[in-house]
Design an enzyme around this catalytic site. Structure first.
Site, PDB file in Angstrom:
ATOM      1  N   HIS A 357       0.996  -1.756   0.326  1.00 23.61           N
ATOM      2  CA  HIS A 357      -0.484   0.217  -0.078  1.00 23.61           C
ATOM      3  C   HIS A 357       0.874   1.295  -0.300  1.00 23.61           C
ATOM      4  O   HIS A 357       0.537   2.210   0.436  1.00 23.61           O
ATOM      5  CB  HIS A 357      -1.078  -0.048   1.678  1.00 23.61           C
ATOM      6  CG  HIS A 357      -2.365  -0.834   0.830  1.00 23.61           C
ATOM      7  ND1 HIS A 357      -3.073  -0.420   0.542  1.00 23.61           N
ATOM      8  CD2 HIS A 357      -2.163  -1.916   1.655  1.00 23.61           C
ATOM      9  CE1 HIS A 357      -4.095  -1.127   0.561  1.00 23.61           C
ATOM     10  NE2 HIS A 357      -3.851  -2.433   1.193  1.00 23.61           N
ATOM     11  N   LYS A 548      -7.807  14.017   4.582  1.00 22.85           N
ATOM     12  CA  LYS A 548      -7.015  12.804   4.310  1.00 22.85           C
ATOM     13  C   LYS A 548      -6.189  12.666   5.561  1.00 22.85           C
ATOM     14  O   LYS A 548      -5.931  13.704   6.130  1.00 22.85           O
ATOM     15  CB  LYS A 548      -6.535  12.481   3.395  1.00 22.85           C
ATOM     16  CG  LYS A 548      -5.437  14.066   2.978  1.00 22.85           C
ATOM     17  CD  LYS A 548      -5.065  13.920   1.360  1.00 22.85           C
ATOM     18  CE  LYS A 548      -6.189  13.789   0.241  1.00 22.85           C
ATOM     19  NZ  LYS A 548      -6.286  12.942  -0.265  1.00 22.85           N
ATOM     20  N   ARG A 549      -5.448  12.029   5.748  1.00 28.09           N
ATOM     21  CA  ARG A 549      -4.020  11.474   7.049  1.00 28.09           C
ATOM     22  C   ARG A 549      -3.633  12.928   6.309  1.00 28.09           C
ATOM     23  O   ARG A 549      -3.449  12.882   5.701  1.00 28.09           O
ATOM     24  CB  ARG A 549      -3.489   9.962   6.938  1.00 28.09           C
ATOM     25  CG  ARG A 549      -2.659  10.288   8.053  1.00 28.09           C
ATOM     26  CD  ARG A 549      -2.471   8.849   8.478  1.00 28.09           C
ATOM     27  NE  ARG A 549      -1.847   7.551   6.584  1.00 28.09           N
ATOM     28  CZ  ARG A 549      -0.696   8.076   6.088  1.00 28.09           C
ATOM     29  NH1 ARG A 549       0.086   8.166   6.879  1.00 28.09           N
ATOM     30  NH2 ARG A 549      -0.423   7.347   4.983  1.00 28.09           N
ATOM     31  N   LYS A 554       0.976  13.650   1.370  1.00 24.38           N
ATOM     32  CA  LYS A 554       0.055  14.341   1.186  1.00 24.38           C
ATOM     33  C   LYS A 554       0.131  16.267   0.586  1.00 24.38           C
ATOM     34  O   LYS A 554      -1.090  16.597  -0.108  1.00 24.38           O
ATOM     35  CB  LYS A 554      -1.341  14.516   1.866  1.00 24.38           C
ATOM     36  CG  LYS A 554      -1.479  12.322   1.722  1.00 24.38           C
ATOM     37  CD  LYS A 554      -2.642  12.003   2.598  1.00 24.38           C
ATOM     38  CE  LYS A 554      -2.100  10.524   3.053  1.00 24.38           C
ATOM     39  NZ  LYS A 554      -2.765  10.011   1.865  1.00 24.38           N
ATOM     40  N   THR A 658      -8.217   6.424  -1.723  1.00 25.51           N
ATOM     41  CA  THR A 658      -9.997   6.394  -1.713  1.00 25.51           C
ATOM     42  C   THR A 658     -11.141   7.311  -1.481  1.00 25.51           C
ATOM     43  O   THR A 658     -12.042   7.303  -2.133  1.00 25.51           O
ATOM     44  CB  THR A 658     -10.384   5.587  -1.069  1.00 25.51           C
ATOM     45  OG1 THR A 658     -10.271   5.168   0.180  1.00 25.51           O
ATOM     46  CG2 THR A 658      -9.683   3.834  -1.839  1.00 25.51           C
ATOM     47  N   LYS A 662     -14.848   9.028  -3.944  1.00 26.43           N
ATOM     48  CA  LYS A 662     -15.689   9.072  -2.554  1.00 26.43           C
ATOM     49  C   LYS A 662     -16.336  10.054  -2.934  1.00 26.43           C
ATOM     50  O   LYS A 662     -17.460  11.063  -4.012  1.00 26.43           O
ATOM     51  CB  LYS A 662     -15.664   8.928  -1.328  1.00 26.43           C
ATOM     52  CG  LYS A 662     -14.943   7.760  -1.069  1.00 26.43           C
ATOM     53  CD  LYS A 662     -14.816   7.667   0.696  1.00 26.43           C
ATOM     54  CE  LYS A 662     -13.708   6.162   1.036  1.00 26.43           C
ATOM     55  NZ  LYS A 662     -13.318   6.227   2.247  1.00 26.43           N
TER      56      LYS A 662
END
Length: 817
Positions: A357, A548-549, A554, A658, A662
C-alpha cells in the site's frame, strides 16, 4: 431457525422484547442508549439466521475461502448499513414511529468503532462488504482494540490526543466467543527435537496470552449472505493472583492482566520508543497467530489434509502488518505437524498473497533482528532459513551479482541488522499487487524492481474501490434517489450502470435537480458542523475539501499556501475582493502522535483559519473550517456536499487514494496531480472534467536527481514569496515567528522534500481554472454529473472481482432462499 418476519408488527415485537428483556427497562423509562442497543440487537436478529446458515454451509461445503488479514478495519457506523443490507430501513422507521421513538435520535447515539487510521482500514471495511455482496465465502481477521484511533481535539489550535473509548456504552454488533479462545506465545528459546525431524525445533516460550474472538456479522447487500469479521482481544491466562492480593499488593495481583491486555489496548501505539516497537510487533503476531490457528483448527475439519490448503484458503496480507503469518504457518507445519521443510514451504508459497500500500521506503516495515529474536525466536530462525535458500536461488540466477543479492536479501545489514517484511512477503507470496495502475507500475519498476525482474508473473495490479452502499446510497440519499429515478436501482450492486447518466448531463432539468441536491447536502453539512463543532459555514459558497491523513507527501502545506496567497492578495490589494469566488476550505486530518511536522502543519492551518475567519474585511469570501476528529460518520456528510476535491500529493508518492473516488462518485470535481488513482479518474472522467496540475512522476524524479533547490522557486515567484513571507512574519500567530511557523517555513524553503514549491505555480494556475469554471454553474454541473456517471469503475465490488480473477481463484457460493 426461521428468519424473523419482515413486517412492522414483527419488528415492533422484537424491539420491545429487547427493550424489556435485553435492557431490562420499560420503553417509557428507557434512555436513548437503551433504545439504540435494543434497535441494534433487533436488527442483529434478522442477520443471525443467515449468518449461522453461512457458517454451516462453509463448514459443510469447504468451498475456497478468502481470509483478509488486516491490522485495521475502519468500519464506520453499523446501524444504517445493517438496516440497508437487510431491507429494514422503512420497516424499522415505521415501527419506531408507532412507538413514539425517533430513529434519527438513535442513529446519533451510535459510537463508530475507530479501529483504523484511514485509507487502509476503510479499504478493508469496503472489501469485506463487497466480498459478502458478491457471495464469496470469506472471513476478516483483525484486532479488537479497546481504544481505537485517538479522539482528536484542538487546544489553542494544536492537536491533542484523547483516548477513543468506543466501547464505553457497549457494542451491540459484536458477539464474544471466549470458548473459542486461542493461546498465543511469546519470548523464550528454541531447542532441538530429540529423534525428530532435522527441520523441526521446539519453541519454549516465556509467556502466553489468550486471544478471545469477537465476531461481527458482515451482511451482503440484500442477497442473504452474512460473512464474519473476527477481531481478537488479548487476555491474560492468569488474570488475578488471590494470594498476592490478600497480602495487600493489589497492583502486582493484576500485573499479568495489565501486561497481556496492553496488546489489544490501543490502535497503533506510539512506536518512537523501544517499548512501543515491541508492542506493535506483539500486536501483529498476536492477531495472525490467533487467526491462523482459528482457521486451521476451527474452520477446517479435523481430518483435513493440509497439503490441499491452497485449494481451501488464500490469506491476503493487507500491507506488511500481517506478514509474520508466513513464518508462523511454517512453524505450525514443520514443528507441530512434523512436515519436512520443503513440503511446508511448497504449501506456504501457495496460500499467501501480499498487497503493498505504499511507495515510501520508510513505510515498508522492518523489524530489528534483536527485537524479533527476543520476542519470536523460532520465527527468526525460520526467516533466516527462508532467506538462506532464497539467496542461493539468487546466486544461481545472477552469478557474481552480490550487490543484487544484498539488495534483495530479506535480512538488511544496515543501519542495523533487521528483517524487511515487504521482502519476506514478496518471497513467500504467490502474488504481489499494487493498488492503482501507476502505483503498481512504480512498485514493479522502482520499489520492488529486483523482485519483479526475477518473478515478473508474480506482480499484478488491483485498483482500489469503495462500497457504493455506504458512500453513495447511505451517504447521499438525495443523489441516490435521483440516480435510481433515472436508471433504476441496479447501480447499487453494479456501479458501471452509472454510465446511463451520461446523456442526462446534457439535460438542463436534471442538472438543476442535481444542483439542488448538492445545495441540500451543503445545508445538511452546515447544520452538522454547527451542532458538532460550533463551526458556521455558508451554504452557498464553493466547498473545497481536503480530508485525509496529515502527511507531508499529501501536501496539506500546498493547500495552505494557496489559501494564504489568496488572503495576501486580497489584503494587499493585488486581488479585488469581488473577483474571488466565495469558498469554504474544509480540512479533515489527524496527525500521528509522534509526527512533529504534521502536528505543526495542523497548528498553522488552524492559525491561518482563525485569522481569516475573524477578518471582517473579507466579507465572508473565504472561510477555513477544520473540524476535529474527522471520522467515517462525518465523511458521509461532508463528501456529498463537496464541490472540489483536493488530491494534490507529489506524483509518485500516493499509492492509490480512495477519498478521491468517493468525492468523484458524489459529484465533486478533482484538482489533482497525476498520482495514484487520480490517473485513472482523469482518464475515465475526461480532461475537461478534471483540473490537472503539477509534475509527472518522471519529471519529479528528474528534478530530485538534478538537485532540487526550493529556494530558487521561493525567490523567483513573487506570489509564492509573498505567501511564505506573510507566514514567516507571524501575521497568523500573533507575531510569534518561532515554533511551527519557523519550522514549516524552513522546511519548505530549505528542503521541501515533497516539492510543494516546485508545483506551486502550476497549482495556482489550476485554481484559476477552477474559479473560471465554477462561475459557469451549468457547465460545472455538467462536469459534476459526468464525474458521477464515469466513476463506476471505482466500486469495491469491481476491485474484489479483480482479486477473484487475478489472485484468489475463489468462487461465489449462493445461499438458498
Amino acid at each position: 431457525m426461521a428468519a424473523p418476519d419482515h413486517s412492522v408488527e414483527a419488528f415492533t415485537w422484537h424491539f420491545l422484547h429487547e427493550i424489556n428483556y435485553g435492557q431490562g427497562v420499560d420503553l417509557d423509562r428507557a434512555s436513548a442508549n437503551d433504545k439504540y442497543l435494543a434497535l441494534a440487537r433487533t436488527v442483529r436478529h434478522y442477520l443471525s439466521t443467515r449468518w449461522l446458515e453461512a457458517l454451516r454451509n462453509q463448514y459443510h461445503d469447504q468451498a475456497k475461502t478468502v481470509a483478509y488479514l488486516s491490522a485495521e478495519f475502519l468500519l464506520g457506523p453499523q446501524l444504517e448499513n445493517a438496516l440497508l443490507a437487510t431491507d429494514l430501513e422503512d420497516i424499522a422507521a415505521e415501527a419506531l414511529r408507532l412507538l413514539g421513538v425517533d430513529i434519527d435520535e438513535l442513529r446519533s447515539v451510535e459510537i463508530e468503532p475507530g479501529l483504523g487510521n484511514g485509507g487502509l482500514g476503510r479499504l478493508a471495511a469496503c472489501f469485506i462488504d463487497s466480498l459478502a455482496t458478491l457471495n464469496v465465502p470469506s472471513v476478516g481477521y483483525g484486532i479488537r482494540y479497546e481504544y481505537g484511533i485517538f479522539r482528536q481535539t484542538f487546544v489553542d489550535g494544536k492537536q491533542v490526543e484523547k483516548p477513543d473509548h468506543w466501547l464505553r456504552l457497549g457494542s451491540p454488533w459484536e458477539i464474544p466467543h471466549p470458548e473459542n479462545a486461542v493461546d498465543v506465545a511469546f519470548g523464550g528459546r528454541t531447542e532441538e527435537v530429540e529423534g525428530g525431524s532435522p527441520d523441526a525445533r521446539v519453541w519454549v516460550p516465556d509467556w502466553h496470552v489468550t486471544a478471545v474472538p469477537y465476531n461481527y456479522m458482515v451482511p451482503g447487500y440484500r442477497n442473504g449472505r452474512v460473512n464474519t469479521l473476527r477481531l481478537w482481544s488479548a487476555k491474560a491466562q492468569h488474570e488475578f493472583d488471590l494470594q498476592i492480593f490478600n497480602a495487600g499488593d493489589y497492583a502486582e495481583a493484576v500485573r499479568a492482566r495489565t501486561f497481556a491486555e496492553n496488546i489489544s489496548k490501543v490502535l497503533y501505539p506510539e512506536d518512537s520508543t523501544p517499548q512501543g516497537k515491541e508492542l506493535r510487533l506483539q500486536q501483529q503476531y498476536f492477531f495472525v497467530a490467533a487467526s491462523l490457528r482459528d482457521f486451521l483448527e476451527t474452520v477446517l475439519p479435523d481430518d483435513y489434509d493440509l497439503h490441499n490448503l491452497p485449494n481451501r484458503i488464500t490469506w491476503q496480507l493487507n500491507d506488511t502488518h500481517p506478514v509474520i503469518a508466513v513464518p508462523e504457518l511454517m512453524r505450525i507445519l514443520v514443528d507441530e505437524r512434523g512436515w519436512a521443510w520443503d513440503e511446508a514451504w511448497a504449501v506456504t508459497q501457495k496460500v499467501f498473497a501480499y498487497t503493498c500500500h505504499t511507495l515510501l521506503p520508510e513505510a515498508l516495515e522492518v523489524w530489528s533482528v534483536d527485537l524479533l529474536g527476543r520476542l519470536l525466536p523460532r520465527h527468526l530462525e525460520i526467516i533466516y532459513r527462508i532467506n538462506e535458500e532464497f539467496l542461493e536461488e539468487l546466486r544461481t540466477a545472477y552469478p557474481g551479482d552480490e550487490l543484487r543479492v544484498r539488495r534483495m536479501s530479506i535480512i538488511a545489514e544496515q543501519p542495523e541488522r533487521s528483517v524487511r517484511m515487504a521482502h519476506l512477503a514478496t518471497v513467500a507470496g504467490f502474488k504481489v499487487n499494487g493498488v492503482a495502475a501507476l502505483h503498481s507500475e512504480l512498485l514493479r519498476d522502482k520499489v520492488l524492481n529486483d523482485f519483479a525482474e526475477l518473478w515478473p508473473d508474480k506482480f499484478t495490479n488491483v485498483t482500489n474501490g469503495v462500497t457504493p452502499r455506504r458512500f453513495v446510497r447511505l451517504a447521499n440519499p438525495g443523489l441516490s434517489g435521483l440516480i435510481t429515478e433515472a436508471i433504476g436501482d441496479g447501480w447499487i450492486t453494479d456501479l458501471e450502470q452509472l454510465r446511463g447518466l451520461e446523456p442526462l448531463a446534457e439535460d438542463a432539468e436534471f442538472r438543476r435537480r442535481f444542483r439542488e441536491i448538492k445545495g441540500a447536502n451543503k445545508t445538511r453539512l452546515a447544520a452538522v458542523l454547527k451542532e458538532r463543532d460550533g463551526i458556521e459555514i455558508a451554504g452557498d459558497a464553493m466547498l473545497d475539501a481536503m480530508v485525509k491523513r496529515l502527511h507531508e507527501y499529501k501536501r496539506q502545506s500546498l493547500k495552505l499556501l494557496h489559501i494564504v496567497s489568496l488572503y495576501e492578495g486580497i489584503t494587499s490589494g493585488r486581488l479585488p475582493l469581488e473577483s474571488v469566488t466565495p469558498r469554504t476550505f474544509m480540512f479533515g486530518a489527524k496527525a500521528a502522535p509522534g509526527y512533529v511536522r504534521a502536528k505543526e502543519t495542523i497548528e498553522l492551518i488552524n492559525a491561518v483559519g482563525a485569522t481569516i475567519n475573524n477578518d471582517a474585511s473579507l466579507q465572508g469570501r473565504l472561510k477555513v473550517a477544520f473540524p476535529a476528529n474527522y471520522n467515517v460518520g462525518l465523511a458521509e456528510t461532508l463528501i456529498p456536499a463537496a464541490d472540489l476535491s483536493e488530491q494534490i500529493s507529489l506524483a509518485g508518492k500516493e499509492a492509490s487514494g480512495t477519498g478521491n473516488m468517493k468525492f468523484a462518485l458524489n459529484g465533486a470535481l478533482t484538482i489533482g496531480t497525476d498520482d495514484g488513482a487520480n490517473v485513472e479518474i482523469r482518464e475515465l472522467v475526461g480532461d475537461d472534467n478534471f483540473f490537472l496540475f503539477g509534475m509527472t512522476e518522471p519529471e519529479a524524479a528528474d528534478l530530485q536527481a538534478s538537485g532540487y533547490d526550493p529556494g530558487k522557486y521561493y525567490e523567483s515567484d513573487p506570489q509564492l514569496k509573498a505567501a511564505l513571507d506573510l507566514i514567516a512574519s507571524g501575521a497568523f500567530t500573533g507575531g510569534e515567528r518561532g515554533g511551527a511557523v519557523a519550522s514549516i517555513f524552513s522546511s519548505l524553503t530549505e528542503r521541501d522534500r515533497f516539492m510543494a514549491l516546485a508545483d506551486f505555480r502550476s497549482y495556482m494556475d489550476a485554481q484559476d481554472r477552477v474559479e473560471e469554471a465554477y462561475a459557469d454553474h451549468e457547465a460545472w454541473s455538467r462536469s459534476a454529473v459526468l464525474n458521477v456517471a464515469r466513476s463506476g469503475f471505482f466500486s469495491s465490488d469491481r476491485s474484489i472481482q479483480d482479486y477473484l480473477d487475478r489472485i484468489w481463484g475463489a468462487k461465489p457460493v449462493h445461499q438458498a432462499g
